[in-house]
Design a protein around this motif. Structure first.
Motif, PDB file in Angstrom:
ATOM      1  N   ARG A 315      16.178  -7.703  39.384  1.00  0.00           N
ATOM      2  CA  ARG A 315      16.046  -6.387  38.744  1.00  0.00           C
ATOM      3  C   ARG A 315      14.591  -6.053  38.394  1.00  0.00           C
ATOM      4  O   ARG A 315      14.127  -4.948  38.711  1.00  0.00           O
ATOM      5  CB  ARG A 315      16.941  -6.319  37.512  1.00  0.00           C
ATOM      6  N   PRO A 316      13.827  -6.964  37.745  1.00  0.00           N
ATOM      7  CA  PRO A 316      12.427  -6.598  37.457  1.00  0.00           C
ATOM      8  C   PRO A 316      11.574  -6.461  38.710  1.00  0.00           C
ATOM      9  O   PRO A 316      10.551  -5.768  38.688  1.00  0.00           O
ATOM     10  CB  PRO A 316      11.931  -7.744  36.569  1.00  0.00           C
ATOM     11  N   LEU A 317      11.980  -7.118  39.807  1.00  0.00           N
ATOM     12  CA  LEU A 317      11.205  -7.022  41.043  1.00  0.00           C
ATOM     13  C   LEU A 317      11.509  -5.733  41.796  1.00  0.00           C
ATOM     14  O   LEU A 317      10.621  -5.139  42.411  1.00  0.00           O
ATOM     15  CB  LEU A 317      11.512  -8.223  41.947  1.00  0.00           C
ATOM     16  N   LEU A 318      12.782  -5.309  41.771  1.00  0.00           N
ATOM     17  CA  LEU A 318      13.179  -4.119  42.511  1.00  0.00           C
ATOM     18  C   LEU A 318      13.183  -2.860  41.659  1.00  0.00           C
ATOM     19  O   LEU A 318      13.173  -1.756  42.194  1.00  0.00           O
ATOM     20  CB  LEU A 318      14.578  -4.324  43.115  1.00  0.00           C
ATOM     21  N   MET A 319      13.248  -3.017  40.328  1.00  0.00           N
ATOM     22  CA  MET A 319      13.283  -1.866  39.433  1.00  0.00           C
ATOM     23  C   MET A 319      12.194  -1.974  38.365  1.00  0.00           C
ATOM     24  O   MET A 319      12.472  -1.899  37.173  1.00  0.00           O
ATOM     25  CB  MET A 319      14.656  -1.773  38.759  1.00  0.00           C
ATOM     26  N   PRO A 320      10.933  -2.168  38.736  1.00  0.00           N
ATOM     27  CA  PRO A 320       9.866  -2.258  37.725  1.00  0.00           C
ATOM     28  C   PRO A 320       9.679  -0.920  37.026  1.00  0.00           C
ATOM     29  O   PRO A 320       9.885   0.139  37.617  1.00  0.00           O
ATOM     30  CB  PRO A 320       8.629  -2.644  38.544  1.00  0.00           C
ATOM     31  N   ASP A 321       9.285  -1.003  35.763  1.00  0.00           N
ATOM     32  CA  ASP A 321       9.112   0.227  34.991  1.00  0.00           C
ATOM     33  C   ASP A 321       8.077   1.143  35.607  1.00  0.00           C
ATOM     34  O   ASP A 321       8.214   2.362  35.581  1.00  0.00           O
ATOM     35  CB  ASP A 321       8.694  -0.099  33.553  1.00  0.00           C
ATOM     36  N   VAL A 354      -2.929  -9.293  27.333  1.00  0.00           N
ATOM     37  CA  VAL A 354      -1.776  -8.407  27.513  1.00  0.00           C
ATOM     38  C   VAL A 354      -1.142  -8.695  28.876  1.00  0.00           C
ATOM     39  O   VAL A 354      -1.797  -9.226  29.791  1.00  0.00           O
ATOM     40  CB  VAL A 354      -2.185  -6.923  27.420  1.00  0.00           C
ATOM     41  N   ALA A 355       0.135  -8.348  28.988  1.00  0.00           N
ATOM     42  CA  ALA A 355       0.864  -8.510  30.249  1.00  0.00           C
ATOM     43  C   ALA A 355       1.172  -7.129  30.791  1.00  0.00           C
ATOM     44  O   ALA A 355       1.898  -6.356  30.163  1.00  0.00           O
ATOM     45  CB  ALA A 355       2.149  -9.303  30.026  1.00  0.00           C
ATOM     46  N   LEU A 362       8.751 -14.132  34.529  1.00  0.00           N
ATOM     47  CA  LEU A 362       7.466 -14.759  34.162  1.00  0.00           C
ATOM     48  C   LEU A 362       7.326 -14.760  32.643  1.00  0.00           C
ATOM     49  O   LEU A 362       7.412 -13.718  32.001  1.00  0.00           O
ATOM     50  CB  LEU A 362       6.294 -13.993  34.797  1.00  0.00           C
ATOM     51  N   ASP A 363       7.111 -15.977  32.011  1.00  0.00           N
ATOM     52  CA  ASP A 363       7.041 -16.048  30.528  1.00  0.00           C
ATOM     53  C   ASP A 363       5.794 -15.386  30.017  1.00  0.00           C
ATOM     54  O   ASP A 363       4.750 -15.429  30.632  1.00  0.00           O
ATOM     55  CB  ASP A 363       7.023 -17.480  29.969  1.00  0.00           C
ATOM     56  N   ALA A 432      -3.908 -13.108  37.859  1.00  0.00           N
ATOM     57  CA  ALA A 432      -2.860 -12.849  38.847  1.00  0.00           C
ATOM     58  C   ALA A 432      -1.760 -13.898  38.712  1.00  0.00           C
ATOM     59  O   ALA A 432      -1.952 -15.062  39.073  1.00  0.00           O
ATOM     60  CB  ALA A 432      -3.441 -12.862  40.256  1.00  0.00           C
ATOM     61  N   ARG A 433      -0.604 -13.508  38.163  1.00  0.00           N
ATOM     62  CA  ARG A 433       0.535 -14.417  38.016  1.00  0.00           C
ATOM     63  C   ARG A 433       1.357 -14.408  39.300  1.00  0.00           C
ATOM     64  O   ARG A 433       1.687 -13.351  39.844  1.00  0.00           O
ATOM     65  CB  ARG A 433       1.422 -13.978  36.844  1.00  0.00           C
ATOM     66  N   THR A 434       1.743 -15.587  39.786  1.00  0.00           N
ATOM     67  CA  THR A 434       2.470 -15.686  41.062  1.00  0.00           C
ATOM     68  C   THR A 434       3.754 -16.485  40.958  1.00  0.00           C
ATOM     69  O   THR A 434       4.391 -16.750  41.971  1.00  0.00           O
ATOM     70  CB  THR A 434       1.581 -16.335  42.132  1.00  0.00           C
TER      71      THR A 434
END
Length: 476
Positions: A315-321, A354-355, A362-363, A432-434
């Motif tokens: 969901r967060p990958l396909l529906m990012p804000d 900030v994220a 991803l934590d 860059a978080r992977t």
């Protein structure tokens, strides 16, 4: 047309959901696939999460060879079904020839009916019992029928390729919702029985038309009225649709000697053929049509169960804000560069991390080990962006670490926000978080930051990012 489009356009509603279940099961057992490109393409499929999951599955299925495996599976299934129907038709004809014989002996009508319809009636009762038992147990995957399950198993045996290894299990898991499996396999099973009984009826008709048979019933301990009642009961429905049947006098006479009179032979022949058609062919035809109709109805209602393990992380990958907010105007030829006012005017010693639109898998925040720093939280919505920019404008930090999800393509909105953040901080780094996997979008992030004039601002290693954030002073 791309390879994925060429493969997916051959797939129907069932096959697309089948691929989604196959991908979900594979990633649950073996971990996520390299899906950056598929996710980017899937986000263009529309606003619905389910549609994006199906598009992603079609793209990954084409890449992994699963689309072609499904198409091959369908081809083999149709070929084997056609061959099985032909064999069933021939088997039914052979059964009729074996029961009636060559005409050298009179036909025992009771044994003839039992030989032609006995196994069919037994299998039909078992199917009805299994269907009723399934209903009382609250649903679940249906068993269908012996012939249907044998056909399904044979289809899977014929393809031992790696791409097809998980197809049967994924199909079974998908069809376990409701009674789709029962109706689909039941339709195949009834169709095969229908072909066998049509072959038997055709065999009876051909042999009765080309050979002369006598008819008799025999018993040692049963009275004659038993067979009179039995023949009348079995002949009631055939007689109602026009088949000739023997009357009580003919039945009684056939017990003393083989019925050789022309009228008597015609009556017994009509009774035998009518029994095969009415009690064999017609029930199987009705059940095959019923199961096929319920199968088609179930296919129209099939959908994704997004509560299953594996879909939540998508969901967060396909529906990012950021994508839900959308960007309506085209990207300018040149991105605005930050003026870096805060670099010369900062009087604060704040250190902030900030994220920015970070995936939920991803934590955040990371574990602190050195100099204390402030957690600016996750920045996903427009309101959160506005609040952060106002905060930094009022008190520019000495160092600002911006964590981004490098699995996502950097859009103009994200890069523009990074430029605004750089303008409101004395020093900035982009982490860059992977998620521990190679990310194909890193070069795009690096190029995008370079267009902002932030060459060298990208940090890939967590230890290096936190070390820069927690250092005693200076930009680094």
């Amino acid at each position: 047309m791309s390879a994925s489009e060429a493969s997916s356009h051959r797939l129907g509603r069932l096959e697309v959901h089948w691929l989604a279940e196959l991908v979900r099961r594979h990633e649950t057992r073996h971990g996520p696939l390299d899906d950056d490109e598929a996710n980017a393409q899937a986000r263009k499929a529309g606003p619905d999460f389910g549609a994006r999951v199906l598009q992603r599955a079609a793209l990954l299925g084409a890449r992994m060879g699963w689309c072609d495996a499904v198409v091959r599976w369908h081809g083999r299934a149709r070929m084997l079904l056609a061959l099985a129907l032909l064999l069933a038709l021939l088997a039914g004809f052979a059964a009729a020839a074996g029961v009636l014989g060559d005409g050298g002996r009179p036909i025992n009508v009771v044994r003839a009916v039992g030989g032609l319809l006995g196994v069919h009636v037994l299998s039909l009762l078992l199917w009805l019992f299994g269907l009723g038992l399934q209903g009382r147990m609250g649903g679940g995957p249906g068993r269908g029928g012996l012939l249907g399950r044998a056909w399904l198993r044979l289809v899977g045996v014929l393809d031992r390729s790696q791409a097809a290894a998980d197809l049967p299990a994924a199909l079974g898991s998908l069809l376990a919702r409701g009674r789709l499996a029962a109706w689909g396999i039941g339709a195949v099973s009834h169709a095969l029985w229908l072909a066998a009984l049509l072959g038997a009826a055709l065999g009876v008709l051909v042999l009765l038309a080309t050979r002369r048979y006598g008819f008799v019933w025999e018993t040692t301990i049963l009275p004659a009225h038993t067979f009179i009642s039995l023949s009348a009961a079995l002949g009631a429905l055939p007689a109602a649709i026009g088949f000739p049947v023997p009357d009580a006098a003919l039945v009684a006479a056939s017990g003393d000697a083989p019925m050789l009179e022309e009228a008597g032979r015609r009556a017994w022949a009509g009774w035998l053929l009518g029994a095969v058609v009415v009690y064999g062919v017609l029930p199987r035809l009705a059940l095959a049509l019923l199961c096929a109709g319920l199968w088609q109805r179930g296919l129209g209602r099939i959908g994704l169960d997004v509560s299953l393990p594996g879909y939540a992380r998508l969901r967060p990958l396909l529906m990012p804000d950021s994508l839900r907010i959308g960007v309506s105007d085209p990207e300018p030829a040149r991105m605005p560069r930050p003026q870096r006012h805060a670099a010369a005017a900062s009087a604060a010693d704040d250190v902030i991390a900030v994220a920015l639109e970070l995936g939920e898998d991803l934590d955040w925040p990371p574990q602190r080990s050195g100099m204390p720093w402030q957690d600016g939280g996750r920045i996903d919505s427009r309101e959160q962006r506005r609040t952060l920019l106002e905060r930094l404008a009022a008190r520019p930090p000495a160092r600002l670490l911006v964590a981004v999800d490098a699995r996502q393509t950097p859009d103009r909105g994200s890069l523009g926000l990074v430029a605004d953040l750089a303008d409101r901080s004395a020093a900035i780094k982009v982490w860059a978080r992977t998620a521990g996997r190679p990310a194909a979008r890193l070069p795009q992030w690096r190029d995008g930051l370079a267009r902002l004039g932030l060459d060298g601002a990208l940090v890939e290693d967590e230890a290096a990012a936190l070390a820069w954030l927690e250092q005693a002073g200076g930009e680094g």
